[in-house]
Design an enzyme around this catalytic site. Structure first.
Site, short mmCIF file in Angstrom:
data_model
loop_
_atom_site.label_atom_id
_atom_site.label_comp_id
_atom_site.label_asym_id
_atom_site.label_seq_id
_atom_site.Cartn_x
_atom_site.Cartn_y
_atom_site.Cartn_z
N GLU A 128 -3.46 7.70 -4.29
CA GLU A 128 -3.88 7.17 -5.60
C GLU A 128 -5.15 7.87 -6.06
OE1 GLU A 128 -3.90 2.90 -5.88
OE2 GLU A 128 -2.02 2.77 -4.77
N ARG A 133 0.86 -1.19 0.00
CA ARG A 133 0.00 0.00 0.00
C ARG A 133 0.89 1.24 0.00
NH1 ARG A 133 -3.46 -2.70 -1.55
NH2 ARG A 133 -5.46 -3.25 -0.61
N HIS A 190 -1.20 0.20 -9.74
CA HIS A 190 -1.88 -0.71 -8.82
C HIS A 190 -2.44 -1.94 -9.55
CE1 HIS A 190 -3.91 -0.79 -4.62
NE2 HIS A 190 -3.75 -2.02 -5.09
P1 NAP Z 1 -0.79 -11.35 5.07
O1 NAP Z 1 -0.75 -12.79 4.69
O2 NAP Z 1 -1.65 -10.93 6.21
O3 NAP Z 1 0.72 -10.88 5.32
C1 NAP Z 1 1.06 -9.71 5.94
C2 NAP Z 1 2.31 -9.96 6.77
O4 NAP Z 1 2.72 -8.72 7.35
C3 NAP Z 1 2.09 -10.94 7.92
O5 NAP Z 1 3.06 -11.93 7.84
C4 NAP Z 1 2.29 -10.09 9.19
O6 NAP Z 1 2.98 -10.80 10.19
C5 NAP Z 1 3.17 -8.98 8.67
N1 NAP Z 1 3.05 -7.75 9.43
C6 NAP Z 1 1.93 -7.08 9.81
N2 NAP Z 1 2.25 -5.95 10.47
C7 NAP Z 1 3.60 -5.91 10.51
C8 NAP Z 1 4.53 -5.00 11.05
N3 NAP Z 1 4.14 -3.90 11.69
N4 NAP Z 1 5.86 -5.28 10.89
C9 NAP Z 1 6.27 -6.38 10.24
N5 NAP Z 1 5.42 -7.29 9.71
C10 NAP Z 1 4.11 -7.05 9.84
O7 NAP Z 1 -1.27 -10.46 3.82
P2 NAP Z 1 -1.04 -10.74 2.27
O8 NAP Z 1 -2.16 -11.53 1.72
O9 NAP Z 1 0.35 -11.23 2.07
O10 NAP Z 1 -1.19 -9.24 1.71
C11 NAP Z 1 -0.31 -8.23 2.13
C12 NAP Z 1 -0.76 -6.87 1.62
O11 NAP Z 1 -0.49 -6.75 0.24
C13 NAP Z 1 -2.27 -6.62 1.73
O12 NAP Z 1 -2.64 -6.16 3.00
C14 NAP Z 1 -2.51 -5.57 0.65
O13 NAP Z 1 -2.48 -4.28 1.21
C15 NAP Z 1 -1.34 -5.75 -0.30
N6 NAP Z 1 -1.77 -6.18 -1.65
C16 NAP Z 1 -1.57 -5.34 -2.71
C17 NAP Z 1 -1.92 -5.76 -3.98
C18 NAP Z 1 -1.70 -4.88 -5.19
O14 NAP Z 1 -2.53 -4.88 -6.09
N7 NAP Z 1 -0.62 -4.14 -5.27
C19 NAP Z 1 -2.50 -7.02 -4.19
C20 NAP Z 1 -2.69 -7.83 -3.08
C21 NAP Z 1 -2.31 -7.42 -1.81
P3 NAP Z 1 2.27 -11.99 11.04
O15 NAP Z 1 1.81 -13.01 10.03
O16 NAP Z 1 3.36 -12.52 11.88
O17 NAP Z 1 1.13 -11.36 11.78
#
Ligand code: NAP
Length: 325
Positions: free
Chosen positions: A269, A240, A288
């Site tokens: 955005e 993000r 995006h």
């Molecule tokens: P996820 O599985 O929940 O992974 C997020 C990771 O971040 C988790 O491992 C979490 O740790 C870690 N985390 C949370 N807060 C943190 C902090 N303060 N410091 C360090 N690590 C932290 O989510 P995901 O499915 O991979 O998606 C991640 C993000 O990608 C989404 O939230 C979205 O905003 C973004 N995204 C963007 C696009 C795009 O079109 N560009 C597409 C898809 C997703 P723990 O597991 O240990 O809690």
């Protein structure tokens, strides 16, 4: 009250067909232009389910206008556009679309990583401009190797792990990471090492941002963090926009604190900071498109609608982000 679904913007038509098959009335804004906030507030008054996208801010003003709402189904894995606490207080289920977009988004993160390292976008423009007149061993456009370098993943979750897998298994990269909790599986299978955030900043050749946007991760990267990175390092953000303070990234690139950046997401955005445009060879920007493959956008739409069908028929949602009594 009869159930009625409001869809704020064009999604996969095959997903809307599922509502037709279930005989659920719906208002479908079959347009690439999402509903304006006033139109959203007016239409949501009649809705028991809302299918929404990132441009929709589902705040207390929207929730107050939606007395019958039972579910908000976001067509995205991130849900920073929704006031989940306020929705939970009102007994409204919030769902997202995890997993179905993981590999697609990791593909884009890695495409950006390779493209910024090997100057692919710049080389394409060079070629089209007819500037390739002779082969040189040391052209102006020398890139850097990806193979064997250190890849720092900020947020080793679903997408972060998929990026790490590409790096470790495909490109022989050393993977270091941060996360809230230790990730034993990735440590075992990918050799990933958990480090502190300052260690990750100091040791990475490439940093991939994969955390959600939360109060803790907003402006996680400011000038202070860029100062701790290697001057030869690259940062890739497919998570993000507001996780990076964009004005500070402009300053960091201008001062040579880091080598380059590749961004799919932006602080405001659909705009990007005007100062970014000056960096032609050290910046790649995409609009995006992390999850933007045909198959994945279809699957995201289907999952969002299946969440709606589940909740409206009294079943548990497939992919909830909150717990409602
Ligand atoms: P996820 O599985 O929940 O992974 C997020 C990771 O971040 C988790 O491992 C979490 O740790 C870690 N985390 C949370 N807060 C943190 C902090 N303060 N410091 C360090 N690590 C932290 O989510 P995901 O499915 O991979 O998606 C991640 C993000 O990608 C989404 O939230 C979205 O905003 C973004 N995204 C963007 C696009 C795009 O079109 N560009 C597409 C898809 C997703 P723990 O597991 O240990 O809690």
């Amino acid at each position: 009250m009869t159930d009625k679904v409001l869809i704020t913007q064009k999604i996969y038509d095959g997903a809307v067909c599922l509502l037709d098959e279930a005989g659920l009335p719906h208002h479908y804004n079959d347009s690439d232009e999402t509903l304006a906030p006033e139109a959203l507030r007016a239409l949501v008054a009649e809705a028991t389910a809302l299918v929404c996208l990132l441009p929709n801010r589902i705040d207390t003003a929207v929730l107050d206008a939606a007395p019958h709402l039972k579910i908000i189904a976001n067509v995205a894995v991130g849900y920073d556009n929704i006031d989940v606490t306020a929705a939970t207080e009102r007994g409204i289920v919030v769902t997202n679309t995890p997993d179905v977009l993981t590999e697609t988004t990791a593909d884009l993160a890695f495409a950006l990583l390779l493209a910024i390292a090997r100057r692919v976008v710049e080389a394409d423009a060079y070629m089209r401009a007819g500037q390739y007149t002779r082969f040189e061993l040391f052209p102006e456009m020398l890139g850097v190797d990806v193979y064997g370098k250190t890849l720092g993943i900020v947020g080793l979750g679903r997408i972060g792990t998929a990026v790490a897998r590409r790096g470790a298994l495909g490109f022989g990269m050393k993977v270091i990471y941060t996360a809230n909790n230790r990730k034993e599986a990735a440590e075992e299978t990918l050799g990933a090492q958990r480090v502190t955030f300052p260690e990750l900043l100091a040791e990475s050749d490439f940093i991939s941002i994969n955390v959600p946007l939360t109060p803790q991760t907003r402006h996680l990267f400011t000038l202070a963090e860029f100062r701790q990175m290697k001057p030869s390092a690259f940062i890739i953000n497919t998570a993000r926009g507001p996780i990076i303070k964009e004005a500070d990234l402009v300053a960091a690139l201008a001062q040579g604190l880091i080598r380059g950046a590749a961004l799919d997401v932006f602080e405001e955005e659909p705009l990007m900071h005007p100062g970014l445009a000056q960096f032609r060879d050290r910046l790649i920007v995409t609009p995006h498109i992390g999850s933007a493959s045909v198959e994945t956008r279809q699957n995201m739409s289907l999952l969002a609608v299946r969440n709606v069908l589940a909740v409206l028929s009294g079943e548990r949602p497939l992919t909830p982000v909150n717990r409602v009594q």
